[in-house]
Design an enzyme around this catalytic site. Structure first.
Site, mmCIF file in Angstrom:
data_model
loop_
_atom_site.group_PDB
_atom_site.id
_atom_site.type_symbol
_atom_site.label_atom_id
_atom_site.label_comp_id
_atom_site.label_asym_id
_atom_site.label_seq_id
_atom_site.Cartn_x
_atom_site.Cartn_y
_atom_site.Cartn_z
ATOM 1 N N ARG A 91 0.864 -1.491 0.031
ATOM 2 C CA ARG A 91 -0.281 0.259 -0.381
ATOM 3 C C ARG A 91 1.150 1.058 0.508
ATOM 4 O O ARG A 91 1.089 2.101 -0.427
ATOM 5 C CB ARG A 91 -0.898 0.201 1.220
ATOM 6 C CG ARG A 91 -1.714 1.151 1.130
ATOM 7 C CD ARG A 91 -2.933 0.944 2.614
ATOM 8 N NE ARG A 91 -2.566 -0.239 3.105
ATOM 9 C CZ ARG A 91 -4.369 -0.935 2.897
ATOM 10 N NH1 ARG A 91 -4.941 0.337 2.545
ATOM 11 N NH2 ARG A 91 -4.202 -1.799 3.413
ATOM 12 N N ARG A 142 -13.324 -0.863 -0.790
ATOM 13 C CA ARG A 142 -13.051 -0.047 0.914
ATOM 14 C C ARG A 142 -13.606 -0.019 1.177
ATOM 15 O O ARG A 142 -14.056 0.028 2.592
ATOM 16 C CB ARG A 142 -11.344 -0.439 0.492
ATOM 17 C CG ARG A 142 -10.248 -0.559 -0.191
ATOM 18 C CD ARG A 142 -8.814 -0.208 -0.291
ATOM 19 N NE ARG A 142 -8.634 -0.578 1.754
ATOM 20 C CZ ARG A 142 -8.299 0.469 1.909
ATOM 21 N NH1 ARG A 142 -8.971 1.625 1.461
ATOM 22 N NH2 ARG A 142 -7.942 -0.297 3.264
ATOM 23 N N CYS A 166 -26.088 -1.216 -7.833
ATOM 24 C CA CYS A 166 -27.336 -1.374 -6.883
ATOM 25 C C CYS A 166 -27.354 -2.340 -5.403
ATOM 26 O O CYS A 166 -27.835 -3.032 -4.894
ATOM 27 C CB CYS A 166 -28.398 -2.510 -7.690
ATOM 28 S SG CYS A 166 -28.451 -1.486 -9.450
HETATM 29 C C1 LIG Z 1 2.106 -11.712 3.797
HETATM 30 C C2 LIG Z 1 1.623 -9.736 3.350
HETATM 31 N N1 LIG Z 1 3.017 -9.224 3.176
HETATM 32 C C3 LIG Z 1 3.092 -7.788 2.340
HETATM 33 C C4 LIG Z 1 1.279 -7.597 3.036
HETATM 34 C C5 LIG Z 1 1.451 -5.693 2.334
HETATM 35 O O1 LIG Z 1 0.507 -5.136 3.109
HETATM 36 P P1 LIG Z 1 0.117 -3.651 2.764
HETATM 37 O O2 LIG Z 1 0.240 -3.050 1.378
HETATM 38 O O3 LIG Z 1 -0.252 -3.219 4.139
HETATM 39 O O4 LIG Z 1 1.568 -3.345 2.878
HETATM 40 C C6 LIG Z 1 0.356 -7.869 3.296
HETATM 41 C C7 LIG Z 1 -0.850 -7.743 3.040
HETATM 42 O O5 LIG Z 1 -1.535 -7.406 4.079
HETATM 43 C C8 LIG Z 1 0.597 -9.598 3.578
HETATM 44 O O6 LIG Z 1 -0.145 -10.218 3.819
HETATM 45 N N1 LIG Z 2 -7.070 -5.265 1.091
HETATM 46 C C1 LIG Z 2 -7.502 -4.848 2.550
HETATM 47 C C2 LIG Z 2 -5.541 -5.173 2.444
HETATM 48 C C3 LIG Z 2 -5.042 -6.201 2.503
HETATM 49 C C4 LIG Z 2 -4.159 -6.884 2.709
HETATM 50 C C5 LIG Z 2 -3.677 -7.913 2.042
HETATM 51 N N2 LIG Z 2 -2.839 -9.571 3.505
HETATM 52 C C6 LIG Z 2 -7.020 -3.295 1.956
HETATM 53 O O1 LIG Z 2 -7.236 -2.741 1.472
HETATM 54 O O2 LIG Z 2 -6.718 -2.280 2.672
#
Ligand SMILES: Cc1ncc(COP(=O)(O)O)c(C=O)c1O
Ligand SMILES: N[C@@H](CCCC[NH3+])C(=O)O
Length: 464
Positions: A320, A361, A392
């Protein structure tokens, strides 16, 4: 995740509403830290890397995810530079396509994939297999076989069954698999329950406190086809406070030391996972990669010194924090209506041409976003508005509460920042809406990196 209830349901900018809301004084302004570095407003029109969103919408249509490529690359580099001596695996689940995988490799990062599909994208992008890590709590034999055949750099084991599958496959293929073991440290991360992954009662990893983690280590070291590289801990996602990482690092390093001492097994590596939070609204105050690195590297060094063990080679897995802030979603407004509420208040609903199919989200986690009128300046008084999608579901909310100029109307463009992570990758075809395009902009040049789906694409799947 920090989610905020906006109590005010009513109207004009003078009513203000909650203080955290974006720019009630002047909705033409941007809040800089919510946008990528290359974004600005010129005479009210949003631009990214010198490209106007009006031109982008005309050329590529809406809704479109617009990626500021330099911003994405800069954030990737910032992690690489800050975590000196460590490997940085970009978590492809946040957003993955061939172009993004290439950017990651070019910036010196490795790639974390968690399915055969993500692995296929990485291979299509020519990511060197040795720089790929494979995750997943239920990897199939086919996925593991492919990973072993191409020679991925590491497989992060998440179950006893997986150890058995790897035993059979390594014997059959005559290879040794470099593996890590994912452990849960019993940490309650300060984030949404659905994206918290290190408390005991969930599906990922082997519990340290229950003894499953040590048992998994024993099983793995007994397998001649498996080369145990180390332990892996990921506590969750969209986390702002480092105390969870600290507690997890301590507990995992304690196990690391125990394995080295009592089993006589040296483990050269240790992965701290990802999860670093980003700003979706003015309430979010994320740490920089440099701050995170300073804290985390020190915790590991101190803990290893206290236990008298060598500091293992570290890796992290941010997703992220690299992809999220680089991207905004560009929508076109289709309708606007004011709904009377009890007590004489009213709420304005502004509908755009996407919604929960391009960003689940808000519906899934109550996630909060902001947005701005992107196609023109407006002097109209700001009105507290709810931006909604075209699906919908009444929960199909894009931005729960935002001050927008009162004259926002059909044909205007709205932009929602911070949509680079877990939006396109979680996109759906709900209501048979084709998934939106992803356009990368760099140095005034825009190009499609993931094309828009068409109705024809969807109909092709329907074989009658
Ligand atoms: C094993 C693992 N590594 C890394 C991430 C990346 O997390 P983020 O996108 O919050 O940095 C995730 C997602 O939560 C994950 O499951
Ligand atoms: N999908 C989630 C995060 C998942 C992280 C993956 N382990 C989000 O939008 O915040």
């Amino acid at each position: 995740m920090r989610s905020h209830e906006a109590g005010a349901l009513h109207g004009q900018a003078g009513d203000r509403g909650p203080a955290w809301l974006k720019n009630p004084e002047d909705p033409n302004q941007l809040v800089p830290h919510l946008w990528s570095d290359g974004v600005a407003k010129v005479d009210g029109v949003l631009t990214v890397a010198g490209e106007s969103v009006v031109d982008l919408a005309a050329e590529f249509g809406t809704p479109t995810y617009v990626v500021d490529e330099d911003d994405f690359r800069r954030r990737a580099r910032a992690f690489k530079d800050a975590f000196v001596g460590a490997d940085v695996y970009y978590a492809g689940k946040a957003f993955l396509c061939v172009a993004a995988a290439r950017w990651i490799v070019e910036e010196g990062l490795n790639l974390d994939v968690c399915s055969g599909g993500e692995l296929a994208v990485a291979l299509k992008a020519d990511v060197p297999p040795s720089r790929i890590g494979l995750h997943g709590n239920n990897k199939s034999s086919a996925e593991l076989r492919r990973a072993l055949e191409v020679g991925v750099g590491r497989i992060i084991i998440d179950s006893v069954e997986e150890i058995g599958r790897l035993r059979e496959l390594t014997a059959e293929l005559g290879v040794t698999a470099p593996v890590m073991i994912r452990v849960t440290a019993g940490v309650e991360a300060h984030t949404h329950e659905y994206i918290s992954t290190s408390h005991e009662d969930q599906k990922f990893g082997f519990s340290i406190s229950g003894g499953d983690a040590l048992d998994a280590v024993r099983r793995v070291v007994a397998e001649p086809g498996l080369d145990l590289r180390g332990l892996h801990s990921h506590i969750g996602s969209q986390i702002f406070v480092t105390d969870g990482f600290e507690v997890a690092a301590r507990r995992v390093l304690r196990l690391h030391a125990e394995v080295e001492r009592e089993l006589g097994v040296a483990m050269p590596e240790f992965d701290l996972g990802g999860g670093f939070g980003i700003a979706y609204t003015t309430q979010d105050d994320p740490s920089t990669p440099a701050d995170l690195a300073g804290n985390m590297l020190k915790i590991v060094a101190d803990e290893c010194a206290a236990m008298g063990i060598a500091v293992p080679h570290l890796s992290i897995e941010p997703g992220r924090a690299i992809a999220g802030p680089s991207t905004f979603t560009l929508y076109e407004v289709g309708t606007s209506k004011s709904v009377a509420l009890d007590g004489g208040a009213s709420r304005r609903y502004v509908s755009v041409d996407g919604g929960m199919s391009d960003n689940i989200r808000p519906a899934l986690y109550g996630a909060d976003y902001s947005c701005t009128l992107a196609s023109r300046a407006s002097d109209a008084p700001a009105v507290l508005s709810r931006v909604v999608g075209k699906h919908c579901e009444s929960g199909d909310i894009v931005v729960k509460d935002e001050f927008l100029p009162g004259d926002v109307a059909a044909g205007d463009l709205l932009a929602v920042p911070g949509t680079g992570a877990y939006c396109r990758s979680l996109a759906s075809n709900y209501n048979h809406v084709p998934r939106a395009a992803v356009v990368a902009v760099r140095d005034g040049e825009a190009r499609v990196i993931l094309r828009r789906e068409t109705e024809e694409d969807l109909l092709t799947l329907d074989v009658g």
